[in-house]
Design an enzyme around this catalytic site. Sequence first.
Site, short mmCIF file in Angstrom:
data_model
loop_
_atom_site.label_atom_id
_atom_site.label_comp_id
_atom_site.label_asym_id
_atom_site.label_seq_id
_atom_site.Cartn_x
_atom_site.Cartn_y
_atom_site.Cartn_z
N ASP A 7 12.21 -5.25 5.15
CA ASP A 7 11.15 -4.33 4.75
C ASP A 7 11.67 -3.56 3.54
O ASP A 7 12.88 -3.48 3.31
CB ASP A 7 10.83 -3.39 5.92
CG ASP A 7 9.75 -2.38 5.56
OD1 ASP A 7 8.72 -2.77 5.01
OD2 ASP A 7 9.98 -1.18 5.83
N ASP A 9 10.03 -0.19 1.98
CA ASP A 9 9.89 1.27 1.97
C ASP A 9 10.56 1.89 3.19
O ASP A 9 10.35 1.46 4.33
CB ASP A 9 8.41 1.65 1.94
CG ASP A 9 7.75 1.14 0.67
OD1 ASP A 9 8.31 1.36 -0.41
OD2 ASP A 9 6.67 0.53 0.77
N ASP A 179 12.26 -0.12 9.28
CA ASP A 179 12.27 1.26 9.79
C ASP A 179 11.08 1.57 10.67
O ASP A 179 11.04 2.62 11.30
CB ASP A 179 12.24 2.24 8.61
CG ASP A 179 10.86 2.26 7.94
OD1 ASP A 179 10.13 3.26 8.06
OD2 ASP A 179 10.49 1.24 7.31
#
Length: 218
Positions: A7, A9, A179
């Site tokens: 991922d 961001d 996250d």
Amino acid sequence: MRLALFDLDNTLLGGDSDHAWGDYLCQRGILDGDAYKARNDAFYEDYLAGTLNLTDYLNFSLEILGRTEMAQLDEWHRDFMRDCIDPLMLPKALALIAQHREAGDKLVVITATNRFVTAPIVEKLGIDTLLATECELIDGRYTGRTTDIPCFREGKVTRLNRWLEESGFNLEGSYFYSDSMNDLPLLEQVANPVAVDPDPKLRAEAQKRGWPVMSLRD
């Protein structure tokens, strides 16, 4: 060759590039700062809460692309990279990427943020393959609309599976670093799911399932 999926961001970056792009446009007076920032912040809170209406958000966030010349967009993005993205680069994230590259793994960024915002970032990270939410282009100009399946939640799994069929790779021994609880559908698919500076819901889920939890922040 194993896959190392990342991922972007709040995982490889110490912040959210999509939200930062909106802030950049407001800070420079390109958009009505108060009105845009209020809506952008509200969408971001919905994203964090797992309640984002993606269609509404994409219509909102991509509108500026459809009414701006490509040369101007490119100029803005160069400034955005220097002023907003460079400060979000994480040395530990770069080290993690290097570790997987040295191991001979295939590196892929898979992100819900649109390709216009993310492609130069991923290139700077030295990663060749990007799966992102796509921006419609007609005759060399953005329309302000999205196209294809948004690369979000279950859409990440759909987009990845299609890429796997096209590329010949598979998920044997694969890693995915994220996250966000929004990425649970994809985390469940890989051999080695890793929660990176996770939000509270993903942290709890990772602990329950015995998944590794790590930080790339200083």
